[in-house]
Design a protein around this motif. Structure first.
Motif, PDB file in Angstrom:
ATOM      1  N   TYR A   1       0.928  -1.597  -0.613  1.00 42.20           N
ATOM      2  CA  TYR A   1       0.100   0.126   0.274  1.00 42.20           C
ATOM      3  C   TYR A   1       0.634   1.058   0.209  1.00 42.20           C
ATOM      4  O   TYR A   1       2.002   1.499   0.560  1.00 42.20           O
ATOM      5  N   ILE A   2       0.952   2.340  -1.060  1.00 43.82           N
ATOM      6  CA  ILE A   2       1.652   3.247  -1.290  1.00 43.82           C
ATOM      7  C   ILE A   2       1.597   4.424   0.065  1.00 43.82           C
ATOM      8  O   ILE A   2       2.561   4.817   0.299  1.00 43.82           O
ATOM      9  N   GLY A   3       0.101   4.189   0.587  1.00 45.35           N
ATOM     10  CA  GLY A   3       0.030   5.142   1.995  1.00 45.35           C
ATOM     11  C   GLY A   3      -0.820   6.827   2.002  1.00 45.35           C
ATOM     12  O   GLY A   3      -0.173   7.756   0.976  1.00 45.35           O
ATOM     13  N   PRO A   4      -0.928   7.167   2.865  1.00 47.66           N
ATOM     14  CA  PRO A   4      -1.440   8.532   2.954  1.00 47.66           C
ATOM     15  C   PRO A   4      -0.821   9.460   1.477  1.00 47.66           C
ATOM     16  O   PRO A   4      -1.046  10.506   1.131  1.00 47.66           O
ATOM     17  N   ALA A   5       0.549   9.723   2.832  1.00 50.89           N
ATOM     18  CA  ALA A   5       1.115  10.787   3.063  1.00 50.89           C
ATOM     19  C   ALA A   5       2.003  11.518   0.846  1.00 50.89           C
ATOM     20  O   ALA A   5       1.531  11.596   0.171  1.00 50.89           O
ATOM     21  N   ALA A   6       2.119   9.686   0.499  1.00 54.09           N
ATOM     22  CA  ALA A   6       2.436   9.412  -1.114  1.00 54.09           C
ATOM     23  C   ALA A   6       1.093  10.151  -1.655  1.00 54.09           C
ATOM     24  O   ALA A   6       1.457  10.905  -2.774  1.00 54.09           O
ATOM     25  N   PHE A   7       0.330   9.893  -1.036  1.00 57.12           N
ATOM     26  CA  PHE A   7      -1.305   9.608  -2.448  1.00 57.12           C
ATOM     27  C   PHE A   7      -1.327  11.325  -1.944  1.00 57.12           C
ATOM     28  O   PHE A   7      -2.526  11.763  -3.162  1.00 57.12           O
ATOM     29  N   ALA A   8      -1.053  12.227  -1.000  1.00 59.50           N
ATOM     30  CA  ALA A   8      -1.407  13.862  -0.726  1.00 59.50           C
ATOM     31  C   ALA A   8      -0.586  13.903  -1.855  1.00 59.50           C
ATOM     32  O   ALA A   8      -0.932  14.973  -2.362  1.00 59.50           O
ATOM     33  N   ALA A   9       1.144  13.487  -1.626  1.00 66.07           N
ATOM     34  CA  ALA A   9       1.474  14.388  -3.186  1.00 66.07           C
ATOM     35  C   ALA A   9       0.980  14.096  -4.221  1.00 66.07           C
ATOM     36  O   ALA A   9       1.162  14.791  -5.321  1.00 66.07           O
TER      37      ALA A   9
ATOM     38  N   CYS B   1      -4.731   9.388   9.238  1.00 65.57           N
ATOM     39  CA  CYS B   1      -3.812  10.376   8.729  1.00 65.57           C
ATOM     40  C   CYS B   1      -4.843  11.464   9.236  1.00 65.57           C
ATOM     41  O   CYS B   1      -4.262  12.818   9.223  1.00 65.57           O
ATOM     42  N   GLN B   2      -6.098  11.271   8.779  1.00 68.78           N
ATOM     43  CA  GLN B   2      -6.450  13.949   9.107  1.00 68.78           C
ATOM     44  C   GLN B   2      -6.116  14.263  10.429  1.00 68.78           C
ATOM     45  O   GLN B   2      -5.709  15.076  10.706  1.00 68.78           O
ATOM     46  N   GLU B   3      -6.049  12.542  11.382  1.00 71.91           N
ATOM     47  CA  GLU B   3      -6.219  13.063  13.033  1.00 71.91           C
ATOM     48  C   GLU B   3      -4.829  13.486  13.097  1.00 71.91           C
ATOM     49  O   GLU B   3      -4.451  14.295  13.772  1.00 71.91           O
TER      50      GLU B   3
ATOM     51  N   LYS C   1      -0.339  19.665   9.475  1.00 72.82           N
ATOM     52  CA  LYS C   1       0.011  20.881   9.181  1.00 72.82           C
ATOM     53  C   LYS C   1      -1.304  20.451   7.830  1.00 72.82           C
ATOM     54  O   LYS C   1      -1.850  21.952   6.981  1.00 72.82           O
ATOM     55  N   GLU C   2      -2.332  19.693   9.113  1.00 69.20           N
ATOM     56  CA  GLU C   2      -3.791  20.285   8.021  1.00 69.20           C
ATOM     57  C   GLU C   2      -3.630  19.334   7.162  1.00 69.20           C
ATOM     58  O   GLU C   2      -4.396  20.005   6.386  1.00 69.20           O
ATOM     59  N   VAL C   3      -2.724  18.967   6.542  1.00 76.47           N
ATOM     60  CA  VAL C   3      -3.241  18.836   4.898  1.00 76.47           C
ATOM     61  C   VAL C   3      -4.416  17.562   4.351  1.00 76.47           C
ATOM     62  O   VAL C   3      -4.681  17.715   4.131  1.00 76.47           O
ATOM     63  N   ASN C   4      -4.847  16.916   5.434  1.00 71.81           N
ATOM     64  CA  ASN C   4      -5.673  16.012   5.549  1.00 71.81           C
ATOM     65  C   ASN C   4      -6.142  15.068   4.314  1.00 71.81           C
ATOM     66  O   ASN C   4      -6.462  14.870   2.619  1.00 71.81           O
ATOM     67  N   PRO C   5      -5.324  14.092   4.522  1.00 74.18           N
ATOM     68  CA  PRO C   5      -4.572  13.340   3.084  1.00 74.18           C
ATOM     69  C   PRO C   5      -6.603  12.518   3.241  1.00 74.18           C
ATOM     70  O   PRO C   5      -5.640  12.413   1.279  1.00 74.18           O
ATOM     71  N   ILE C   6      -6.982  12.217   3.775  1.00 71.81           N
ATOM     72  CA  ILE C   6      -8.332  11.193   3.633  1.00 71.81           C
ATOM     73  C   ILE C   6      -8.758  11.346   2.430  1.00 71.81           C
ATOM     74  O   ILE C   6      -9.431  11.847   1.054  1.00 71.81           O
ATOM     75  N   GLU C   7      -9.230  13.260   2.347  1.00 72.56           N
ATOM     76  CA  GLU C   7      -9.632  14.520   1.643  1.00 72.56           C
ATOM     77  C   GLU C   7      -8.930  13.827   0.151  1.00 72.56           C
ATOM     78  O   GLU C   7      -9.752  14.041  -0.998  1.00 72.56           O
ATOM     79  N   LYS C   8      -7.835  13.695   0.354  1.00 72.56           N
ATOM     80  CA  LYS C   8      -7.075  14.243  -1.577  1.00 72.56           C
ATOM     81  C   LYS C   8      -7.288  11.916  -1.767  1.00 72.56           C
ATOM     82  O   LYS C   8      -7.330  12.505  -2.398  1.00 72.56           O
ATOM     83  N   ILE C   9      -7.513  11.711  -0.817  1.00 77.80           N
ATOM     84  CA  ILE C   9      -7.306  10.079  -1.658  1.00 77.80           C
ATOM     85  C   ILE C   9      -8.612   9.768  -2.024  1.00 77.80           C
ATOM     86  O   ILE C   9      -9.341   9.553  -2.876  1.00 77.80           O
ATOM     87  N   THR C  10      -9.449  10.803  -1.581  1.00 75.82           N
ATOM     88  CA  THR C  10     -11.438  10.614  -2.688  1.00 75.82           C
ATOM     89  C   THR C  10     -10.874  11.887  -3.448  1.00 75.82           C
ATOM     90  O   THR C  10     -11.525  11.020  -4.175  1.00 75.82           O
ATOM     91  N   LYS C  11     -10.170  12.498  -3.141  1.00 72.57           N
ATOM     92  CA  LYS C  11     -10.331  13.954  -4.569  1.00 72.57           C
ATOM     93  C   LYS C  11      -9.301  12.340  -5.670  1.00 72.57           C
ATOM     94  O   LYS C  11      -9.939  12.383  -6.799  1.00 72.57           O
TER      95      LYS C  11
END
Length: 326
Positions: A174-182, A218-220, A224-234
């Protein structure tokens, strides 16, 4: 005027040196902690006042570099930002200090983040375009276009979301939330031309965004309030918008969820399982459990599925917010 208070706190501090130790151990240290201190103050005092061999990373002390990320009682924190009083209120007066990943510990709080950087590199986290070597004007981005990044560029790559993700803990592919946000940050950049290449990577089974369990950890933990789960949904939406969705359980689950809400204003969980997995596979895989649930009234039959009192409003919301036809 704010009064400074003091409490006696017991710390269980993770100690390990990969060069000399076969197994880690925990050192118990009692300290008087003031209400002004953050976790990094405690790490400094352990090293300066208790044991000079204690090792951890730190640099900016302003929540910018991300170097001092550790875990306290299993909760990912950025040591220079996390107030001790908040942790004491949450966990009490006994706190365990550990590195972000015990299995990747090199020395005390310091870990080898090679896996983090490899996952990051995997999603091509940089602008890709054919660039004129001798441009005659700047390639400007408007404020509206910049806003589409949704502050994904605020990520400081501290690794807190990466090493707090339960999907990644159980699936190393699994790639993971930080990389997905990127990946989202560069897919949302109007100057970039590699959206489809990145979607091929993040849409792949086992490693991609469809293996997110949506626990919101990941959001919790993100400082920096990047909110990775939001980016995964996008990225889920981009998969459909660009016509590269693969017909599998994960994508059918997303489509079935939307269909259920549109039809009932509520989630029809039994139908969602049937739509996602197919009738026969569902019966073979979940038949016994489903029958037991039916006997105790936990399964609603299609003809008895209730409708939301506000179904018309729900349908209007779906129509106004939908950007993709499944």
């Amino acid at each position: 005027m704010t009064t400074i208070t003091t409490q006696t706190i017991t710390f269980n501090v993770f100690r390990f040196n990969a060069e000399t130790d076969y197994l880690p151990h925990y050192k118990t240290i009692e300290m008087e902690v003031t209400s002004e201190e953050v976790v990094l103050d405690i790490l400094n005092r352990i090293k300066w006042d208790v044991d000079g061999s204690f090792s951890y990373r730190r640099s900016c002390r302003h929540g910018i570099c991300g170097a001092c990320a550790i875990k306290v009682n299993g909760k990912g924190v950025l040591a220079c930002k996390e107030r001790m009083n908040d942790l004491i209120e949450l966990f009490g007066t006994e706190l365990t200090l550990e590195p972000l990943s015990i299995k990747r510990a090199v020395k005390d709080m310091i870990i080898d983040k090679e896996d983090f950087w490899k996952k990051h590199e995997q999603v091509k986290p940089y602008l890709i375009d054919e660039i004129d070597e001798h441009p005659e004007s700047e390639n400007l981005v408007t404020p509206k276009e910049e806003a589409q990044l949704l502050e994904a560029d605020y990520c400081i790559q501290c690794g807190l979301c990466h090493y707090s993700c339960p999907s990644l803990e159980n699936n190393e592919s699994y790639i993971g939330p930080a990389a997905f946000a990127a990946a989202y940050r560069f897919n949302a950049d109007v100057r970039d031309k590699a959206t489809l290449d990145r979607l091929d990577i993040v849409n792949a089974p086992d490693q991609g965004v469809w293996d997110c369990v949506k626990c919101f950890e990941c959001q919790e933990v993100c400082p920096k309030e990047v909110n990775p789960i939001e980016k995964i949904t996008k990225l889920h939406n981009q998969v459909f918008e660009n016509g590269v969705a693969i017909n599998n359980v994960a994508t059918r689950h997303a489509v079935g969820f939307a269909h259920s809400i549109k039809k009932h204003g509520l989630l029809d969980e039994a139908e969602l399982v049937r739509y996602s997995e197919g009738t026969v596979p569902m019966l073979m895989k979940h038949g016994k459990v489903g029958f037991k649930m039916f006997k105790v009234g936990k399964v609603v039959m299609p003809w008895n599925m209730p409708k939301s009192d506000k179904l018309d409003e729900v349908k209007a919301l779906i129509k106004s917010s939908s950007t993709v036809k499944f």
